[in-house]
Enzyme design. Structure first.
Site, PDB file in Angstrom:
ATOM      1  CB  SER A  89      43.757  49.956  85.131  1.00 21.85           C
ATOM      2  OG  SER A  89      43.023  50.247  83.865  1.00 21.85           O
TER       3      SER A  89
ATOM      4  CD1 TRP B 296      35.032  54.021  81.599  1.00 17.82           C
ATOM      5  CD2 TRP B 296      37.169  53.588  82.273  1.00 17.82           C
ATOM      6  NE1 TRP B 296      35.399  54.332  82.957  1.00 17.82           N
ATOM      7  CE2 TRP B 296      36.515  54.273  83.502  1.00 17.82           C
ATOM      8  CE3 TRP B 296      38.774  53.341  82.373  1.00 17.82           C
ATOM      9  CZ2 TRP B 296      37.414  54.650  84.508  1.00 17.82           C
ATOM     10  CZ3 TRP B 296      39.439  53.509  83.469  1.00 17.82           C
ATOM     11  CH2 TRP B 296      38.767  54.101  84.694  1.00 17.82           C
TER      12      TRP B 296
ATOM     13  CB  CYS C  38      43.710  56.423  83.796  1.00 19.36           C
ATOM     14  SG  CYS C  38      42.731  54.824  84.026  1.00 19.36           S
TER      15      CYS C  38
ATOM     16  CG  ASP D  52      44.175  52.407  81.025  1.00 25.19           C
ATOM     17  OD1 ASP D  52      43.306  52.016  80.306  1.00 25.19           O
ATOM     18  OD2 ASP D  52      44.517  51.748  81.918  1.00 25.19           O
TER      19      ASP D  52
END
Length: 692
Positions: free
Chosen positions: A464, A691, A644, A689
């Protein structure tokens, strides 16, 4: 300005001048003009020829692409299947290479069941020919499709997705099955696979085997193996095909090039030969830009982790980005690991090789750019640090001369419960890489070119972007932490990209005490991937940002942008930043920046230090403390929330907490609160955003 009376005199003068000019336009001038015209035509022809050559080079090896225009081959895949006796079309949509790998394995295994497969990248062929599959007597279309981001198709499957969504073509008579790759921690789990499975049926196609769903949060390899082993016998019976008894064969043959011209050898380029010495925009996944690394700065003040602030120089590249986008970096494997592999195989790593496809009709002529050297392949093209998968172990077992080692490899390659348990215990849990396996099984020495065929391509790493192009138009900032951990076998594993980036010196990065000198003037192959992670279009919209650890990266870009808007005299809505780290005096990244933004009135800051007290404190605790303000911004002022970081725990906990806040502060019942959060997501007011 001339008056009216002087105009006739001026016109006469103009006429005389034109006549003089005509008399000067001689035969010599005509010859010069003709030569210039011929030169222009030659330039256009030469340029087009070069483009065709470059396109042919790039189509020789398939990698994940970045929203590039479709490049359609002149030959229909149906015609290729007819001419080569193939009857199974395997279409993949891949973002990180896993779906492509699965497709290759399916195609290879088709031989065992009396079928022949053709692997197709939908970006490289005309999927409008799909209805023509009925021209083959016994046929099957297998779709292996990854879901990316917020339920989106992979880059190389975007146009196929749009076509399938809009078309009303009749697909009656077409046999198909789908395997999807996704992650249950994401809201739109396996959306692409489910869409294609449903849409094919709506258009009249026949589903001959159930939709398979692979979960990367659990074990997607085992999900795939289980689905594949059930699928093949069922499809064989459905199509009435007899087993061929053929063994799976090598896909590529080795050619050693002793007299190769070094100017014609790939040295790490992703697709086009010499693209790193002759850089030309536009830059993307197949043509990355070599960005000078201008800044490499440690962010931590203590502790055992390496937190890094990096700056890539994109001046003159024509690369554009926005806050919230991702930058992809093509890393290089650790040279020490590559040298160890060379020692184990007792191979000259500078040998120039080419792995050429045995099947002349395959679209993938080489597993990676060829010709090249073993060293370049191991450094730039092959994933040598991941845990080898089951099918690799099966191939390796043939080369183990010790019976116990052979038995262990065959057991771990099996799909039985005992085999899965053995694979987890000996491979997954201790994170054994290929090098570790070869060290621990000294009798297993397969040919190095076989491993070059079996190993996956080294994929780009996505980060990012932690800057705003409004403030830093010629720099891309990256905020990351080095991946480094101890395994149960006593080894230290390190992340490929972060370790490679950490090992490069810039003007403000000096080696630590005892650390060897660092190389200078490094250039990082990179490209920008657009994202839907965006600030509201109106600067007055309130914003809540939640980004602990390196999850702060895109939020930093957002904060820079809001500060810029404020400097421009715009009215800026209330902006809350919920940040978290372990220790205030060790890993509080960008502390001075954040405190200045708070002092300037750009943000309201809430920081959780998880390990500075006996009881751990996380960002969710701070959100709960400010529940009334959170509801005021989100529920009463239609604000946006951005998350995020880790999808598995942090992002999930935040989602649950925000649902609770809607219920408690907004006076909703559980169902209404859950629906309110879903509505926020559909309105793009709740963006992640994350993971896993």
């Amino acid at each position: 300005m001339a008056d009216a009376e002087s105009q006739p005199v001026m016109e006469q003068a103009d006429v005389a001048a034109e006549a003089a000019a005509e008399s000067m336009f001689s035969t010599l001038d005509l010859i010069v003009l003709a030569l210039l015209g011929l030169a222009a035509v030659y330039y256009v022809i030469l340029r087009n020829k070069r483009k065709e050559e470059e396109l042919a080079q790039m189509q020789s090896f398939t990698i994940t692409s970045s929203a590039m225009p479709m490049s359609v081959s002149d030959d229909s895949f149906i015609d290729k299947m007819k001419s080569s006796g193939k009857n199974v079309l395997v279409v993949y949509g891949s973002q990180t290479g896993t779906a492509e790998e699965f497709s290759t394995r399916i195609s290879k295994e088709c031989r065992r069941y009396g079928m022949r497969g053709l692997v197709a990248d939908p970006e490289e062929c005309s999927m409008q020919d799909l209805p023509r599959l009925t021209e083959l007597d016994t046929h099957l279309a297998i779709f292996v499709l990854a879901t990316y981001g917020e339920g989106d198709p992979s880059d190389n499957a975007q146009e196929f997705h749009e076509w399938l969504k809009e078309t009303d073509v009749d697909l009656s008579g077409i046999n198909y099955t789908v395997f999807g790759l996704g992650n249950k921690t994401y809201e739109h789990y396996n959306a692409m696979g489910k869409f294609v499975d449903r849409r094919m049926e709506e258009l009249g196609a026949t589903r001959v085997f159930e939709l398979g769903l692979g979960d990367d949060d659990a074990n997607i390899e085992e999900d795939f193996l289980g689905w594949k082993e059930r699928m093949f016998p069922h499809v064989k019976e459905y199509l009435g095909i007899e087993d061929s008894g053929e063994e799976e064969k090598r896909q590529y043959e080795l050619k050693v090039l002793e007299d190769a011209n070094h100017n014609d050898i790939f040295s790490g380029e992703v697709a086009r030969l010499r693209s790193y010495t002759k850089q030309r925009p536009p830059f993307d996944a197949k043509n990355p830009y070599l960005a000078p690394l201008r800044v490499n700065r440690r962010l931590q003040k203590g502790g055992d982790r390496e937190l890094m602030h990096l700056e890539l120089d994109i001046e003159g590249s024509r690369i554009r980005y926005e806050a919230g986008d991702h930058v992809a970096v093509y890393p290089t494997n650790d040279l020490a690991l590559v040298d160890k592999l060379g020692e184990i195989f007792n191979v000259n790593l500078d040998t120039i090789i080419s792995l050429n496809a045995i099947d002349p009709d395959t679209a993938k002529k080489h597993p990676f750019p060829c010709p090249t050297t073993y060293r370049t392949a191991l450094l730039h093209y092959l994933d040598i640090t991941s845990v080898p998968k089951h099918y690799v172990l099966k191939e390796l077992a043939e080369y183990a001369t010790d019976e116990k080692e052979k038995e262990r490899l065959l057991l771990m390659a099996a799909s039985s419960e005992e085999g899965k348990a053995a694979y987890h215990q000996w491979m997954l849990d201790p994170c054994r890489t290929l090098l570790h396996l070869l060290e621990d099984m000294p009798s297993c020495r397969p040919p190095l070119d076989l491993l070059c065929e079996l190993l996956n391509r080294l994929q780009p790493r996505y980060y990012s972007i932690s800057s705003s192009s409004k403030v830093h138009p010629t720099r891309i900032h990256i905020t990351c932490v080095q991946v480094k951990y101890q395994t149960s076998t006593g080894r230290t594993n390190r992340g490929v990209a972060t370790t490679w980036l950490l090992g490069h010196k810039t003007s403000d990065r000096v080696p630590a005490e005892g650390e060897p000198p660092l190389p200078m003037d490094v250039r990082v192959p990179c490209f920008v991937r657009k994202s839907q992670f965006r600030l509201p279009s109106r600067s007055t919209t309130p914003v809540i940002m939640i980004g602990p650890g390196t999850g702060f990266a895109p939020m930093r870009g957002f904060i820079q942008e809001r500060a810029f808007q404020k400097e421009q005299g715009k009215e800026v809505g209330e902006t809350w930043m919920f940040y978290g780290c372990r220790h205030k005096e060790e890993d509080y990244m960008y502390r001075e920046e954040l405190e200045k933004y708070e002092a300037d009135g750009v943000i309201k800051l809430s920081v959780a230090f998880s390990r500075d007290q006996a009881q751990k404190v996380y960002v969710t605790h701070h959100l709960k403390e400010h529940a009334a303000d959170v509801w005021r911004l989100l529920g009463q002022q239609n604000g946006h929330v951005y998350v995020c970081g880790d999808a598995k725990s942090m992002a999930r906990d935040v989602s649950h907490l925000l649902t609770d806040i809607c219920r408690d502060q907004g006076g909703m019942d559980a169902q209404q609160a859950d629906q309110y959060i879903k509505t926020m997501r559909s309105q793009k007011r709740y963006s992640e955003d994350v993971w896993s």
